[in-house]
Design a protein around this motif. Structure first.
Motif, mmCIF file in Angstrom:
data_model
loop_
_atom_site.group_PDB
_atom_site.id
_atom_site.type_symbol
_atom_site.label_atom_id
_atom_site.label_comp_id
_atom_site.label_asym_id
_atom_site.label_seq_id
_atom_site.Cartn_x
_atom_site.Cartn_y
_atom_site.Cartn_z
ATOM 1 N N VAL A 31 -1.409 49.721 5.059
ATOM 2 C CA VAL A 31 -0.269 49.680 5.983
ATOM 3 C C VAL A 31 0.559 50.954 5.876
ATOM 4 O O VAL A 31 0.904 51.416 4.789
ATOM 5 N N TYR A 32 0.915 51.502 7.028
ATOM 6 C CA TYR A 32 1.742 52.708 7.107
ATOM 7 C C TYR A 32 3.156 52.396 7.573
ATOM 8 O O TYR A 32 4.121 52.965 7.085
ATOM 9 N N LYS A 33 3.247 51.459 8.508
ATOM 10 C CA LYS A 33 4.563 51.148 9.082
ATOM 11 C C LYS A 33 4.607 49.661 9.439
ATOM 12 O O LYS A 33 3.594 49.071 9.789
ATOM 13 N N MET A 34 5.802 49.098 9.337
ATOM 14 C CA MET A 34 6.035 47.714 9.729
ATOM 15 C C MET A 34 7.053 47.689 10.866
ATOM 16 O O MET A 34 7.989 48.512 10.887
ATOM 17 N N GLY A 35 6.882 46.740 11.765
ATOM 18 C CA GLY A 35 7.820 46.657 12.870
ATOM 19 C C GLY A 35 8.158 45.226 13.224
ATOM 20 O O GLY A 35 7.429 44.289 12.876
ATOM 21 N N TRP A 36 9.288 45.080 13.890
ATOM 22 C CA TRP A 36 9.685 43.802 14.481
ATOM 23 C C TRP A 36 9.745 43.985 15.997
ATOM 24 O O TRP A 36 10.297 44.989 16.491
ATOM 25 N N PHE A 37 9.194 43.015 16.691
ATOM 26 C CA PHE A 37 9.226 42.980 18.141
ATOM 27 C C PHE A 37 9.746 41.615 18.566
ATOM 28 O O PHE A 37 9.783 40.682 17.754
ATOM 29 N N ARG A 38 10.129 41.488 19.816
ATOM 30 C CA ARG A 38 10.558 40.191 20.319
ATOM 31 C C ARG A 38 10.129 40.026 21.768
ATOM 32 O O ARG A 38 9.954 41.003 22.492
#
Length: 120
Positions: A31-38
């Motif tokens: 994993v390089y980056k984590m994100g939150w979406f909605r």
């Protein structure tokens, strides 16, 4: 593969706070980056916030900047989204996502989502 499980959603009133959690397992070394979406009913999924796997470089959408905070607990392989001063327009299903270094413009792994409902 990386597995992501969100938790912490619920029904709150406008002005309240919630903290969402996203627990990552599996090949987290990729994993390089984590994100939150909605995604709100009848709308497209939108970006909320992201953070590097190391915990740096937080980024926010204009609609949540100064109200939401993304953070990372490296010991727990967990990413958090602290949501303050919630508004009715924050009502949506919130998804956690993870991206590998080689991926551009999208995310590779997604959780199933957690519902956040803000009443007025």
């Amino acid at each position: 593969q990386v597995q992501l499980v969100e938790s912490g959603g619920g029904l709150v009133q406008a002005g309240d706070s919630l903290r969402l959690s996203c627990a990552a397992s599996g090949r987290t070394s990729s994993v390089y980056k984590m994100g939150w979406f909605r995604q709100a009913p009848g709308k497209e999924r939108e970006f909320v916030a992201s953070i590097s796997w190391s915990g740096g470089s937080p980024l926010y959408s204009d609609s949540v900047k100064d109200r939401f905070t993304i953070s990372r607990d490296m010991a727990k392989n967990t990413v958090y989204l602290q949501m303050n001063s919630l508004k009715a327009e924050d009502t949506a299903v919130y998804y956690c996502a993870a991206r590998r270094p080689v991926t551009v413009g999208t995310y590779d792994y997604w959780g199933r989502g957690t519902q956040v409902t803000v009443s007025t």
